[in-house]
Design a protein around this motif. Structure first.
Motif, PDB file in Angstrom:
ATOM      1  N   PHE A  95       0.820  -1.195   0.000  1.00  0.00           N
ATOM      2  CA  PHE A  95       0.000   0.000   0.000  1.00  0.00           C
ATOM      3  C   PHE A  95       0.863   1.258   0.000  1.00  0.00           C
ATOM      4  O   PHE A  95       2.070   1.221   0.248  1.00  0.00           O
ATOM      5  N   GLN A  96       0.205   2.379  -0.211  1.00  0.00           N
ATOM      6  CA  GLN A  96       0.894   3.670  -0.228  1.00  0.00           C
ATOM      7  C   GLN A  96       1.520   4.008   1.119  1.00  0.00           C
ATOM      8  O   GLN A  96       2.613   4.561   1.186  1.00  0.00           O
ATOM      9  N   HIS A  97       0.831   3.646   2.214  1.00  0.00           N
ATOM     10  CA  HIS A  97       1.263   4.088   3.538  1.00  0.00           C
ATOM     11  C   HIS A  97       1.805   2.946   4.410  1.00  0.00           C
ATOM     12  O   HIS A  97       1.607   2.938   5.619  1.00  0.00           O
ATOM     13  N   PHE A  98       2.413   1.951   3.781  1.00  0.00           N
ATOM     14  CA  PHE A  98       3.186   0.894   4.455  1.00  0.00           C
ATOM     15  C   PHE A  98       2.337  -0.092   5.259  1.00  0.00           C
ATOM     16  O   PHE A  98       2.481  -1.295   5.132  1.00  0.00           O
ATOM     17  N   ASN A  99       1.486   0.435   6.180  1.00  0.00           N
ATOM     18  CA  ASN A  99       0.611  -0.423   6.993  1.00  0.00           C
ATOM     19  C   ASN A  99       1.373  -1.450   7.823  1.00  0.00           C
ATOM     20  O   ASN A  99       0.887  -2.568   8.035  1.00  0.00           O
ATOM     21  N   LEU A 100       2.548  -1.094   8.306  1.00  0.00           N
ATOM     22  CA  LEU A 100       3.264  -1.977   9.225  1.00  0.00           C
ATOM     23  C   LEU A 100       2.614  -1.898  10.602  1.00  0.00           C
ATOM     24  O   LEU A 100       2.040  -0.878  10.990  1.00  0.00           O
ATOM     25  N   PHE A 101       2.721  -2.993  11.363  1.00  0.00           N
ATOM     26  CA  PHE A 101       2.234  -2.987  12.736  1.00  0.00           C
ATOM     27  C   PHE A 101       3.262  -2.267  13.610  1.00  0.00           C
ATOM     28  O   PHE A 101       4.393  -2.758  13.764  1.00  0.00           O
ATOM     29  N   PRO A 102       2.916  -1.115  14.190  1.00  0.00           N
ATOM     30  CA  PRO A 102       3.915  -0.313  14.899  1.00  0.00           C
ATOM     31  C   PRO A 102       4.457  -0.977  16.158  1.00  0.00           C
ATOM     32  O   PRO A 102       5.565  -0.661  16.597  1.00  0.00           O
TER      33      PRO A 102
END
Length: 256
Positions: A95-102
């Motif tokens: 996705f555009q905004h990475f969507n990693l689990f912080p």
């Protein structure tokens, strides 16, 4: 030589939000090893089409197929959940905004899905994470937290996370548009490497140079329609439709 059998096939896709038609009878076939760029103005339906391929944005009408499996098959809720989880293991998405689990480390972000969905053990999952991080040039970041990474590094971790599932096709939705210009190329280099490995990819992008240099085919979309498609040299240098020419004049210096 590209395999003629479609890995992804979209048949007469339609998508409406109330009275607004976002996709209007869009059909698409993508063969194994093919790299397809989707370009067009904002609001043309590019991302909606991409998200429909793994049913993140379900269609109003039409079908999406992954080889012999209908992705958007109408099923009772319990059967659908099992079905879509299986399908999405074969369709990686960035996705555009990475969507990693912080709250998870880089390692944790990559190992979570293989362990939960494929049932592999911790040792194998760790090895898989290290392999995929090496693939994207981030072996030294395996135990970092997302907050310790640059935007380009986060996106490369997101790519490694998707690759860890060993998908049949990768979808990229404006993967570099949220990055500072100096970080774009490090992500593009990973995508170019995947192209050299003949990974099947569908890429929504605003980067015309990347689409020209890397992709086998370019689709130009406008107002929910595929207006024109073909090899990059043809679409960029000899566009047939005025809507394509008008769009490209804003992004390229076209020769008459």
């Amino acid at each position: 030589m590209l395999n003629e059998r479609p890995v992804i096939e979209v048949r007469h896709a339609r998508k409406s939000y109330g009275a607004v038609e976002v996709l209007r009878d869009v059909s698409l076939k993508v063969r194994k090893g093919e790299i397809v760029a989707i370009i067009g103005p904002s609001g043309s339906g590019k991302s909606t089409l991409l998200r429909a391929i793994n049913n993140l944005d379900p269609l109003t009408g039409g079908e999406v197929w992954l080889e012999d499996t209908q992705v958007n098959e109408a099923l009772p809720p319990r059967r659908y959940e099992a079905h879509i989880n299986r399908v999405r293991q074969d369709i990686g998405m960035v996705f555009q905004h990475f969507n990693l689990f912080p709250h998870l480390s880089v390692r944790g972000n990559i190992t979570l899905a293989p362990m939960m969905l494929k049932g592999i053990g911790r040792k194998e999952a760790d090895e898989l994470a290290e392999q995929q991080l090496a693939r994207v040039g981030l072996s030294d970041r395996v135990d970092f937290m997302p907050s310790q990474l640059s935007g380009g590094q986060k996106q490369r971790v997101a790519i490694a996370r998707a690759l860890a599932m060993k998908p049949k096709v990768m979808l990229f939705d404006e993967a570099t548009s949220a990055l500072d210009p100096e970080l774009v190329e490090e992500v593009n280099l990973v995508m170019k490497q995947l192209a050299e490995e003949h990974m099947t990819m569908i890429i929504v992008t605003h980067e015309m140079g990347f689409a020209q240099d890397v992709c086998d085919r370019v689709l130009f979309m406008d107002r929910g329609l595929v207006v024109e498609q073909g090899p990059p040299d043809v679409v960029f240098r000899q566009p047939r439709h005025e809507r394509t020419r008008a769009f490209l004049r804003k992004h390229l210096q076209l020769r008459d």
